[in-house]
Design a protein around this motif. Structure first.
Motif, PDB file in Angstrom:
ATOM      1  N   ALA A 177       0.815  -1.226   0.000  1.00  0.00           N
ATOM      2  CA  ALA A 177       0.000   0.000   0.000  1.00  0.00           C
ATOM      3  C   ALA A 177       0.844   1.270   0.000  1.00  0.00           C
ATOM      4  O   ALA A 177       0.347   2.332   0.333  1.00  0.00           O
ATOM      5  CB  ALA A 177      -0.968   0.015   1.177  1.00  0.00           C
ATOM      6  N   SER A 178       2.096   1.157  -0.406  1.00  0.00           N
ATOM      7  CA  SER A 178       2.951   2.351  -0.492  1.00  0.00           C
ATOM      8  C   SER A 178       2.783   3.017  -1.847  1.00  0.00           C
ATOM      9  O   SER A 178       2.291   2.417  -2.811  1.00  0.00           O
ATOM     10  CB  SER A 178       4.421   1.983  -0.283  1.00  0.00           C
ATOM     11  N   VAL A 179       3.204   4.283  -1.896  1.00  0.00           N
ATOM     12  CA  VAL A 179       3.116   5.070  -3.127  1.00  0.00           C
ATOM     13  C   VAL A 179       4.496   5.592  -3.501  1.00  0.00           C
ATOM     14  O   VAL A 179       5.212   6.141  -2.669  1.00  0.00           O
ATOM     15  CB  VAL A 179       2.146   6.261  -2.955  1.00  0.00           C
ATOM     16  N   SER A 180       4.863   5.396  -4.740  1.00  0.00           N
ATOM     17  CA  SER A 180       6.037   6.027  -5.333  1.00  0.00           C
ATOM     18  C   SER A 180       5.526   6.842  -6.525  1.00  0.00           C
ATOM     19  O   SER A 180       4.371   6.685  -6.939  1.00  0.00           O
ATOM     20  CB  SER A 180       7.054   4.983  -5.780  1.00  0.00           C
ATOM     21  N   ALA A 181       6.350   7.709  -7.058  1.00  0.00           N
ATOM     22  CA  ALA A 181       5.884   8.533  -8.180  1.00  0.00           C
ATOM     23  C   ALA A 181       7.021   8.821  -9.141  1.00  0.00           C
ATOM     24  O   ALA A 181       8.157   9.060  -8.729  1.00  0.00           O
ATOM     25  CB  ALA A 181       5.273   9.841  -7.678  1.00  0.00           C
ATOM     26  N   VAL A 182       6.677   8.803 -10.419  1.00  0.00           N
ATOM     27  CA  VAL A 182       7.616   9.071 -11.501  1.00  0.00           C
ATOM     28  C   VAL A 182       6.995  10.106 -12.435  1.00  0.00           C
ATOM     29  O   VAL A 182       5.804  10.032 -12.750  1.00  0.00           O
ATOM     30  CB  VAL A 182       7.928   7.781 -12.283  1.00  0.00           C
ATOM     31  N   ALA A 183       7.791  11.070 -12.856  1.00  0.00           N
ATOM     32  CA  ALA A 183       7.343  12.073 -13.826  1.00  0.00           C
ATOM     33  C   ALA A 183       7.986  11.761 -15.167  1.00  0.00           C
ATOM     34  O   ALA A 183       9.190  11.485 -15.250  1.00  0.00           O
ATOM     35  CB  ALA A 183       7.728  13.473 -13.376  1.00  0.00           C
ATOM     36  N   ALA A 184       7.187  11.808 -16.225  1.00  0.00           N
ATOM     37  CA  ALA A 184       7.677  11.550 -17.584  1.00  0.00           C
ATOM     38  C   ALA A 184       7.404  12.757 -18.459  1.00  0.00           C
ATOM     39  O   ALA A 184       6.288  13.270 -18.500  1.00  0.00           O
ATOM     40  CB  ALA A 184       7.001  10.317 -18.169  1.00  0.00           C
ATOM     41  N   SER A 185       8.450  13.223 -19.148  1.00  0.00           N
ATOM     42  CA  SER A 185       8.300  14.396 -20.010  1.00  0.00           C
ATOM     43  C   SER A 185       9.323  14.332 -21.133  1.00  0.00           C
ATOM     44  O   SER A 185      10.524  14.163 -20.883  1.00  0.00           O
ATOM     45  CB  SER A 185       8.503  15.678 -19.198  1.00  0.00           C
ATOM     46  N   GLY A 186       8.851  14.417 -22.346  1.00  0.00           N
ATOM     47  CA  GLY A 186       9.752  14.454 -23.489  1.00  0.00           C
ATOM     48  C   GLY A 186      10.663  13.260 -23.612  1.00  0.00           C
ATOM     49  O   GLY A 186      11.798  13.371 -24.064  1.00  0.00           O
ATOM     50  N   GLY A 187      10.192  12.083 -23.201  1.00  0.00           N
ATOM     51  CA  GLY A 187      10.998  10.877 -23.279  1.00  0.00           C
ATOM     52  C   GLY A 187      11.901  10.642 -22.090  1.00  0.00           C
ATOM     53  O   GLY A 187      12.560   9.601 -22.002  1.00  0.00           O
ATOM     54  N   ASP A 188      11.972  11.600 -21.167  1.00  0.00           N
ATOM     55  CA  ASP A 188      12.783  11.450 -19.957  1.00  0.00           C
ATOM     56  C   ASP A 188      11.887  11.150 -18.766  1.00  0.00           C
ATOM     57  O   ASP A 188      10.731  11.583 -18.713  1.00  0.00           O
ATOM     58  CB  ASP A 188      13.577  12.730 -19.684  1.00  0.00           C
ATOM     59  N   MET A 189      12.439  10.434 -17.783  1.00  0.00           N
ATOM     60  CA  MET A 189      11.707  10.132 -16.561  1.00  0.00           C
ATOM     61  C   MET A 189      12.563  10.460 -15.352  1.00  0.00           C
ATOM     62  O   MET A 189      13.785  10.295 -15.378  1.00  0.00           O
ATOM     63  CB  MET A 189      11.286   8.663 -16.523  1.00  0.00           C
ATOM     64  N   LYS A 190      11.908  10.924 -14.293  1.00  0.00           N
ATOM     65  CA  LYS A 190      12.611  11.164 -13.038  1.00  0.00           C
ATOM     66  C   LYS A 190      11.751  10.716 -11.879  1.00  0.00           C
ATOM     67  O   LYS A 190      10.516  10.742 -11.935  1.00  0.00           O
ATOM     68  CB  LYS A 190      13.005  12.630 -12.884  1.00  0.00           C
ATOM     69  N   LEU A 191      12.407  10.305 -10.814  1.00  0.00           N
ATOM     70  CA  LEU A 191      11.716   9.831  -9.623  1.00  0.00           C
ATOM     71  C   LEU A 191      11.321  11.013  -8.748  1.00  0.00           C
ATOM     72  O   LEU A 191      12.158  11.849  -8.401  1.00  0.00           O
ATOM     73  CB  LEU A 191      12.631   8.882  -8.842  1.00  0.00           C
ATOM     74  N   LEU A 192      10.048  11.089  -8.400  1.00  0.00           N
ATOM     75  CA  LEU A 192       9.552  12.162  -7.545  1.00  0.00           C
ATOM     76  C   LEU A 192       9.443  11.738  -6.086  1.00  0.00           C
ATOM     77  O   LEU A 192       9.618  12.552  -5.175  1.00  0.00           O
ATOM     78  CB  LEU A 192       8.159  12.612  -8.015  1.00  0.00           C
ATOM     79  N   MET A 193       9.137  10.466  -5.861  1.00  0.00           N
ATOM     80  CA  MET A 193       8.875   9.988  -4.508  1.00  0.00           C
ATOM     81  C   MET A 193       9.054   8.478  -4.478  1.00  0.00           C
ATOM     82  O   MET A 193       8.775   7.799  -5.474  1.00  0.00           O
ATOM     83  CB  MET A 193       7.445  10.369  -4.111  1.00  0.00           C
ATOM     84  N   LEU A 194       9.522   7.969  -3.337  1.00  0.00           N
ATOM     85  CA  LEU A 194       9.764   6.533  -3.226  1.00  0.00           C
ATOM     86  C   LEU A 194       9.198   5.985  -1.923  1.00  0.00           C
ATOM     87  O   LEU A 194       9.510   6.483  -0.838  1.00  0.00           O
ATOM     88  CB  LEU A 194      11.273   6.246  -3.288  1.00  0.00           C
ATOM     89  N   ASN A 195       8.330   4.980  -2.058  1.00  0.00           N
ATOM     90  CA  ASN A 195       7.873   4.188  -0.912  1.00  0.00           C
ATOM     91  C   ASN A 195       7.261   5.032   0.202  1.00  0.00           C
ATOM     92  O   ASN A 195       7.573   4.856   1.367  1.00  0.00           O
ATOM     93  CB  ASN A 195       9.038   3.349  -0.355  1.00  0.00           C
ATOM     94  N   ARG A 196       6.382   5.950  -0.179  1.00  0.00           N
ATOM     95  CA  ARG A 196       5.676   6.707   0.862  1.00  0.00           C
ATOM     96  C   ARG A 196       4.519   5.857   1.368  1.00  0.00           C
ATOM     97  O   ARG A 196       3.631   5.482   0.610  1.00  0.00           O
ATOM     98  CB  ARG A 196       5.148   8.040   0.349  1.00  0.00           C
TER      99      ARG A 196
END
Length: 212
Positions: A177-196
């Motif tokens: 039930a944890s939440v992580s988040a990834v942002a995708a833009s223009g073919g690139d991805m970055k990690l916004l949040m991990l295992n909240r």
């Protein structure tokens, strides 16, 4: 524009940590897991999720259903790309049994190279989930998309985003039930949040802004 992917691990089932559920179809959330899913859903309802995609497994569908109900979204889309790792002959076995299997021990020390018997490699898993996210990013530009999946699938995607070897999987946790988040833009991805993890008694904070 940026597409935000909210990566949700399914809530807990009653035998979590006792056996390898894998693609066993009848594994449902336990009582504690249903409460986890309800708390998670209450918080994600405030995040403006536009669409929900889920692994075909029962435990992920139950988690995704709770999120959809809280967010007022009528449709949850099942996606094979989010399915649990195909553990082949290992699925359904207890961890006590698996720990005596030399191939299982190799799998856990060299996941980048070892294939589950009759199943997948972690490279297979990483390829399918990454391609799926890249496709969704084009189709849902600028939106927030929830992906309800499994710990190893989420770890495979995070390793890709961070440029880590798949053998780095033990270095971070993806809790039930944890939440992580990834942002995708223009073919690139970055990690916004991990295992909240969703707190039991604080339902006021927005998950994606609470740690900024």
């Amino acid at each position: 524009m940026t597409t935000t992917f909210i990566l949700v691990r399914h809530a807990a089932h009653d035998r979590l940590g006792q056996f390898l559920a894998g693609r066993t179809t009848d594994v449902s959330l336990g009582e504690a897991g249903r409460k986890q899913a309800e708390r998670l859903a209450a918080q994600l309802a405030r995040e403006g999720v536009a669409s929900i995609y889920t692994s075909p497994r029962k435990r992920t569908n139950e988690t995704a259903g709770a999120i959809a109900a809280a967010a007022g979204l009528g449709q949850v889309t099942r996606a094979e790309a989010l399915d649990e790792v195909d553990f082949g002959a290992w699925s359904g076995k207890t961890f006590e049994t698996l720990h005596s299997d030399s191939l299982w021990r190799q799998w856990n020390s060299m996941r980048s190279r070892v294939r589950a018997p009759g199943g997948e490699t972690m490279s297979d898993v990483q390829r399918r989930v990454t391609q799926f996210v890249e496709t969704l990013a084009k189709d849902h530009d600028g939106r927030k998309i929830a992906l309800v999946s499994h710990a190893d699938v989420i770890k495979a995607l995070v390793c890709h985003v961070l440029g880590l070897s798949l053998d780095a999987w033990p270095r971070f946790e993806i809790a039930p039930a944890s939440v992580s988040a990834v942002a995708a833009s223009g073919g690139d991805m970055k990690l916004l949040m991990l295992n909240r993890e969703v707190p039991e008694h604080d339902e006021t904070a927005h998950l994606l802004t609470a740690r900024r």
